[in-house]
Design a protein around this motif. Structure first.
Motif, mmCIF file in Angstrom:
data_model
loop_
_atom_site.group_PDB
_atom_site.id
_atom_site.type_symbol
_atom_site.label_atom_id
_atom_site.label_comp_id
_atom_site.label_asym_id
_atom_site.label_seq_id
_atom_site.Cartn_x
_atom_site.Cartn_y
_atom_site.Cartn_z
ATOM 1 N N SER A 1 6.852 33.607 63.696
ATOM 2 C CA SER A 1 7.158 34.790 62.605
ATOM 3 C C SER A 1 6.292 35.810 63.027
ATOM 4 O O SER A 1 6.665 36.885 62.782
ATOM 5 C CB SER A 1 6.989 34.163 61.366
ATOM 6 O OG SER A 1 8.135 32.767 61.185
ATOM 7 N N THR A 2 5.062 35.619 63.193
ATOM 8 C CA THR A 2 4.160 36.461 63.251
ATOM 9 C C THR A 2 4.569 37.530 64.487
ATOM 10 O O THR A 2 4.393 38.858 64.386
ATOM 11 C CB THR A 2 2.515 36.217 63.497
ATOM 12 O OG1 THR A 2 2.399 35.258 62.484
ATOM 13 C CG2 THR A 2 1.477 37.184 63.661
ATOM 14 N N GLU B 1 7.188 39.883 54.154
ATOM 15 C CA GLU B 1 8.178 38.609 54.800
ATOM 16 C C GLU B 1 7.275 37.551 55.138
ATOM 17 O O GLU B 1 7.567 36.448 55.032
ATOM 18 C CB GLU B 1 8.798 39.425 55.759
ATOM 19 C CG GLU B 1 9.861 40.347 55.279
ATOM 20 C CD GLU B 1 9.303 41.735 55.491
ATOM 21 O OE1 GLU B 1 10.100 42.801 55.317
ATOM 22 O OE2 GLU B 1 8.024 41.807 55.333
ATOM 23 N N LEU B 2 6.215 37.665 55.770
ATOM 24 C CA LEU B 2 5.212 36.916 56.490
ATOM 25 C C LEU B 2 4.310 35.909 55.286
ATOM 26 O O LEU B 2 4.562 34.308 55.345
ATOM 27 C CB LEU B 2 4.149 37.265 57.313
ATOM 28 C CG LEU B 2 4.570 37.399 58.795
ATOM 29 C CD1 LEU B 2 3.407 38.203 59.819
ATOM 30 C CD2 LEU B 2 4.836 35.998 59.518
ATOM 31 N N THR B 3 4.294 36.602 54.183
ATOM 32 C CA THR B 3 3.562 35.758 53.149
ATOM 33 C C THR B 3 4.589 34.979 52.373
ATOM 34 O O THR B 3 4.304 33.891 52.217
ATOM 35 C CB THR B 3 3.066 36.904 52.095
ATOM 36 O OG1 THR B 3 1.986 37.712 52.970
ATOM 37 C CG2 THR B 3 2.319 36.271 50.965
ATOM 38 N N PRO C 1 17.557 36.039 57.172
ATOM 39 C CA PRO C 1 18.359 35.138 56.510
ATOM 40 C C PRO C 1 17.459 34.164 55.767
ATOM 41 O O PRO C 1 17.789 33.843 54.519
ATOM 42 C CB PRO C 1 19.153 34.552 57.376
ATOM 43 C CG PRO C 1 19.408 35.153 58.688
ATOM 44 C CD PRO C 1 18.229 35.870 58.849
ATOM 45 N N CYS C 2 16.332 33.757 56.355
ATOM 46 C CA CYS C 2 15.629 32.697 55.611
ATOM 47 C C CYS C 2 14.815 33.509 54.484
ATOM 48 O O CYS C 2 14.706 32.876 53.154
ATOM 49 C CB CYS C 2 14.351 32.374 56.483
ATOM 50 S SG CYS C 2 14.803 30.881 57.499
ATOM 51 N N VAL C 3 14.401 34.648 54.662
ATOM 52 C CA VAL C 3 13.765 35.506 53.658
ATOM 53 C C VAL C 3 14.769 35.732 52.534
ATOM 54 O O VAL C 3 14.512 35.484 51.123
ATOM 55 C CB VAL C 3 13.111 36.754 54.085
ATOM 56 C CG1 VAL C 3 13.071 37.823 53.157
ATOM 57 C CG2 VAL C 3 12.143 36.770 55.137
#
Length: 312
Positions: free
Chosen positions: A211-212, A226-228, A282-284
């Motif tokens: 992800s990063t 998004e990462l958080t 899509p996950c977000v």
């Protein structure tokens, strides 16, 4: 600001002291020194400083640094093997203890040389040249590219953090110069500077490697929304699901390899964009809609698909 030169009464390191200071921290031994103690016996002039007698083992220490810095890099044949949360700290500490005498030797050389910049430059250049010669000697297809990738990782997570771990200003200067010479020798690389605590802390925080990497490619910061969101989902929901901890642990075993192999490809940006479009975005959206179980299906699929594509 004006400076005067003196010698640390504790370690004999050469100091450049601001005239308005009553006390300083020695850049070599780290001790707090009263300026009055430095000049209590005799006024130390620039000539006196430059005429400090080198210790008998000066050349031996310099040669140790020249020989062992490249050796430290080349000893790490497979840097990913120990770059895991349950192995990194132990391997790092074993390397540090093995080369601690070398770091001490370099520190002594820096302390007593009259041309500090040249000594640091020579050590860093010798380090980069040794790696380049080793890479050039490889003939198997793809071997040079693979070795350079291994060296980049080794420098970032082992060599530079080991040098910084010694906690000496001269060694920090050396770490910076090594990164500069590495960039000159291998212009397409971009090795960052970090220390052991930061890297090891990343394992404790369980950084989202893929992800990063995706978000960095898309110009998003490490603390972006998004990462958080994805990290909180992983820690607060996924880890508490049946089989969730197992899939997350498996992810952290394979993710560094996946990222490494994607980064070697000329179309890595397109691949990361595809990962974003097909999995992460899509996950977000599913997390935002409170559809955590649906997100879990997408997350699992991402891990399996990337494993099948890049870990065989």
């Amino acid at each position: 600001m004006n400076f005067k030169e003196g010698i640390c009464p504790r370690c004999q390191g050469i100091l450049h002291i601001p005239e308005d200071r009553d006390k300083i921290i020695c850049m070599y031994c780290g001790e707090q020194i009263m300026v009055s103690d430095i000049f209590s016996d005799t006024k130390i002039t620039a000539t006196a400083v430059n005429n400090i007698e080198r210790p008998a083992d000066y050349d031996i220490n310099l040669q140790m640094g020249m020989n062992n810095l490249p050796k430290l890099l080349m000893e790490i044949e497979s840097p990913l093997v120990a770059f895991k949360k349950d192995k990194y700290e132990q391997y790092f500490k074993s390397l540090y203890h093995t080369y601690e005498d070398t770091l001490e030797a370099i520190s002594k050389v820096y302390r007593y040389t009259n041309d500090k910049e040249e000594v640091i430059r020579s050590l860093a250049l010798n380090f980069a040249d040794g790696a380049a010669k080793n890479i050039d000697s490889l003939t198997k297809k793809g071997a040079k590219e693979q070795k350079l990738m291994d060296y980049n990782l080794s420098i970032a997570v082992y060599v530079v953090p080991i040098i910084l771990e010694y906690n000496n200003k001269s060694l920090e200067i050396l770490a910076d110069r090594i990164l500069e010479e590495w960039k000159i020798k291998f212009p397409k690389t971009n090795v960052g500077k970090s220390d052991f605590e930061h890297i090891n802390g990343g394992f404790r925080k369980k950084l989202c490697y893929i992800s990063t990497a995706v978000c960095e490619t898309l110009g998003k910061s490490d603390d972006c929304y998004e990462l958080t969101l994805l990290r909180n989902y992983r820690d607060d929901f996924l880890m508490n699901q049946p089989g969730g901890e197992e899939i997350v642990n498996e992810y952290y075993d394979i993710a560094p390899t996946i990222v490494k192999r994607i980064n070697k490809l000329s179309n890595s940006r397109d691949i990361y964009k595809s990962v974003w479009d097909n999995y992460l975005n899509p996950c977000v959206q599913l997390i935002e809609e409170d559809k955590n179980n649906d997100c879990k299906v997408v997350y699992y699929k991402m891990v399996r698909d990337l494993q099948q594509e890049y870990c065989h």
